[in-house]
Motif scaffolding. Structure first.
Motif, mmCIF file in Angstrom:
data_model
loop_
_atom_site.group_PDB
_atom_site.id
_atom_site.type_symbol
_atom_site.label_atom_id
_atom_site.label_comp_id
_atom_site.label_asym_id
_atom_site.label_seq_id
_atom_site.Cartn_x
_atom_site.Cartn_y
_atom_site.Cartn_z
ATOM 1 N N TYR A 226 48.151 -21.235 3.528
ATOM 2 C CA TYR A 226 47.177 -21.275 2.441
ATOM 3 C C TYR A 226 46.428 -22.605 2.427
ATOM 4 O O TYR A 226 45.243 -22.657 2.072
ATOM 5 C CB TYR A 226 47.861 -21.032 1.097
ATOM 6 N N ARG A 229 43.652 -22.246 4.892
ATOM 7 C CA ARG A 229 42.613 -21.348 4.386
ATOM 8 C C ARG A 229 41.779 -22.020 3.296
ATOM 9 O O ARG A 229 40.555 -21.865 3.245
ATOM 10 C CB ARG A 229 43.259 -20.056 3.884
ATOM 11 N N GLY A 278 48.783 -14.860 -2.777
ATOM 12 C CA GLY A 278 47.910 -14.397 -1.704
ATOM 13 C C GLY A 278 46.642 -13.743 -2.225
ATOM 14 O O GLY A 278 45.550 -13.954 -1.688
ATOM 15 N N ASN A 279 46.759 -12.949 -3.299
ATOM 16 C CA ASN A 279 45.587 -12.299 -3.885
ATOM 17 C C ASN A 279 44.594 -13.311 -4.441
ATOM 18 O O ASN A 279 43.372 -13.162 -4.296
ATOM 19 C CB ASN A 279 46.011 -11.335 -4.996
ATOM 20 N N ASN A 282 42.800 -14.963 -1.554
ATOM 21 C CA ASN A 282 41.793 -14.038 -1.018
ATOM 22 C C ASN A 282 40.551 -14.001 -1.889
ATOM 23 O O ASN A 282 39.427 -13.920 -1.388
ATOM 24 C CB ASN A 282 42.383 -12.631 -0.899
ATOM 25 N N GLN A 285 38.472 -17.008 -1.296
ATOM 26 C CA GLN A 285 37.764 -16.925 -0.013
ATOM 27 C C GLN A 285 36.703 -15.827 -0.006
ATOM 28 O O GLN A 285 35.991 -15.676 0.992
ATOM 29 C CB GLN A 285 38.766 -16.650 1.119
ATOM 30 N N ALA A 287 37.259 -12.755 0.289
ATOM 31 C CA ALA A 287 37.682 -12.051 1.503
ATOM 32 C C ALA A 287 37.717 -10.531 1.359
ATOM 33 O O ALA A 287 37.913 -9.824 2.348
ATOM 34 C CB ALA A 287 39.071 -12.552 1.937
ATOM 35 N N TYR A 288 37.579 -10.024 0.144
ATOM 36 C CA TYR A 288 37.566 -8.578 -0.051
ATOM 37 C C TYR A 288 36.156 -8.046 0.191
ATOM 38 O O TYR A 288 35.161 -8.686 -0.173
ATOM 39 C CB TYR A 288 38.025 -8.221 -1.468
ATOM 40 N N LEU A 299 40.037 -6.105 3.623
ATOM 41 C CA LEU A 299 40.334 -7.532 3.499
ATOM 42 C C LEU A 299 40.074 -8.214 4.824
ATOM 43 O O LEU A 299 40.615 -7.816 5.856
ATOM 44 C CB LEU A 299 41.800 -7.733 3.090
ATOM 45 N N GLU A 301 40.890 -11.114 6.908
ATOM 46 C CA GLU A 301 41.921 -12.149 6.966
ATOM 47 C C GLU A 301 41.475 -13.386 7.734
ATOM 48 O O GLU A 301 42.212 -14.370 7.806
ATOM 49 C CB GLU A 301 43.200 -11.585 7.573
ATOM 50 N N ARG A 303 38.562 -15.014 7.051
ATOM 51 C CA ARG A 303 37.586 -15.727 6.249
ATOM 52 C C ARG A 303 37.978 -17.188 6.099
ATOM 53 O O ARG A 303 39.152 -17.523 6.012
ATOM 54 C CB ARG A 303 37.489 -15.110 4.860
#
Length: 303
Positions: A226, A229, A278-279, A282, A285, A287-288, A299, A301, A303
């Motif tokens: 994380y 990211r 994690g959500n 995301n 980012q 990312a969805y 998703l 991954e 990003r």
């Protein structure tokens, strides 16, 4: 990176080959020794790097992504972004230690240097890096080889060795990354990643819009994946995008069945525990996504 140009340097007939062994000290300083090496060993190092460069030639190239890389991809890291890290190592080569006070198996990586002067007397240099393979098991064990059916033990202890691979190439202010993790380990980038992640999480919007954000921040900064990211978000404006319109974010949360509570009246989100971490990352980012044709949610991954 233009692999053929680097290969032309390494394959030059009048190339000079040097071996450097590097060690990161406890205080974060790097020490390098440059032993003399025989002609046969120089040819072997040359052959190793030529072979690796030939295998890289023709691979799909992409920008270095701190999150990770796909198989059969040659990553190009921005030299100017990592210039300080690279030069710390290369500058240490110019002032090698004549003596070192650490065991042979404490070297962190090898550097194979290839240098030749072109027609205009300009020095062309290629540096190939490879992390060392620890041979600690041979301190008290044994190593040898078969000779006509007889096993011959090699008597020497404290051996240093490596394989026929390389992790990255530095040439003409370009960095070609063959082994993703090795690039980060060789130049010790983890501290920089954490500093960038902390910078991203300092945004006041997080504290205002996410209940228990301090717990989320602590958990995120204790997770290497994380951290990397989040560090990538330092140069973007997407980290708090999901907090600007919680009505829209709630639609995403509900459609993907994410375990996140959103209170539209108070205009806040609730962080409960690490199962949700994690959500949240995301969402930071962005990312969805939904596919354009099938309208299928997913998703990203990378990003």
């Amino acid at each position: 990176m233009n692999i053929k140009n680097a290969l032309n340097v390494v394959s030059s007939d009048n190339i000079k080959v040097r071996l450097h062994l590097a060690h990161w000290s406890t205080g974060g300083n790097i020490k390098v020794i440059t032993p003399t090496i025989e002609d046969d060993f120089q040819k072997q190092l040359k052959s190793i790097v030529e072979d690796q460069l030939n295998k890289c030639d023709g691979l799909t190239q992409s920008d270095y992504n701190v999150v990770g890389s796909n198989d059969d991809i040659l990553e190009n890291a921005n030299f100017h972004k990592y210039k300080q890290h690279v030069n710390t190592v290369l500058d240490a080569i110019d002032v090698p230690n004549q003596k070192f006070h650490f065991a042979n198996d404490n070297f962190d990586f090898f550097i194979y240097e290839f240098c030749y002067d072109d027609e205009d007397n300009n020095a062309k240099k290629v540096f190939a890096f490879r992390r060392t393979k620890k041979l600690k098991s041979f301190k008290k064990g044994f190593i040898g080889h078969f000779v006509e059916g007889h096993f011959k033990k090699i008597i020497e202890n404290g051996l240093i060795g490596n394989d026929g691979l390389i992790d990255l190439i530095v040439y003409d202010e370009e960095i070609a990354v063959l082994q993703h993790i090795a690039f980060e380990r060789i130049f010790r980038l983890s501290n920089e990643f954490k500093e960038l992640a902390e910078k991203v999480l300092k945004n006041d919007t997080f504290n205002k819009k996410i209940i228990n954000f301090s717990k989320l921040k602590e958990a995120a900064l204790n997770n290497r994946s994380y951290i990397k990211r989040l560090s990538k978000l330092d140069s973007t404006n997407t980290a708090t995008l999901f907090l600007q319109d919680l009505q829209k974010t709630k639609v995403v949360v509900d459609e993907l069945n994410l375990d996140i509570d959103i209170d539209l009246e108070s205009n806040q989100m609730q962080y409960r525990d690490e199962t949700q971490l994690g959500n949240f990352i995301n969402l930071m980012q962005d990312a969805y996504y939904k596919t354009l044709i099938g309208n299928t949610p997913g998703l990203d991954e990378r990003r």
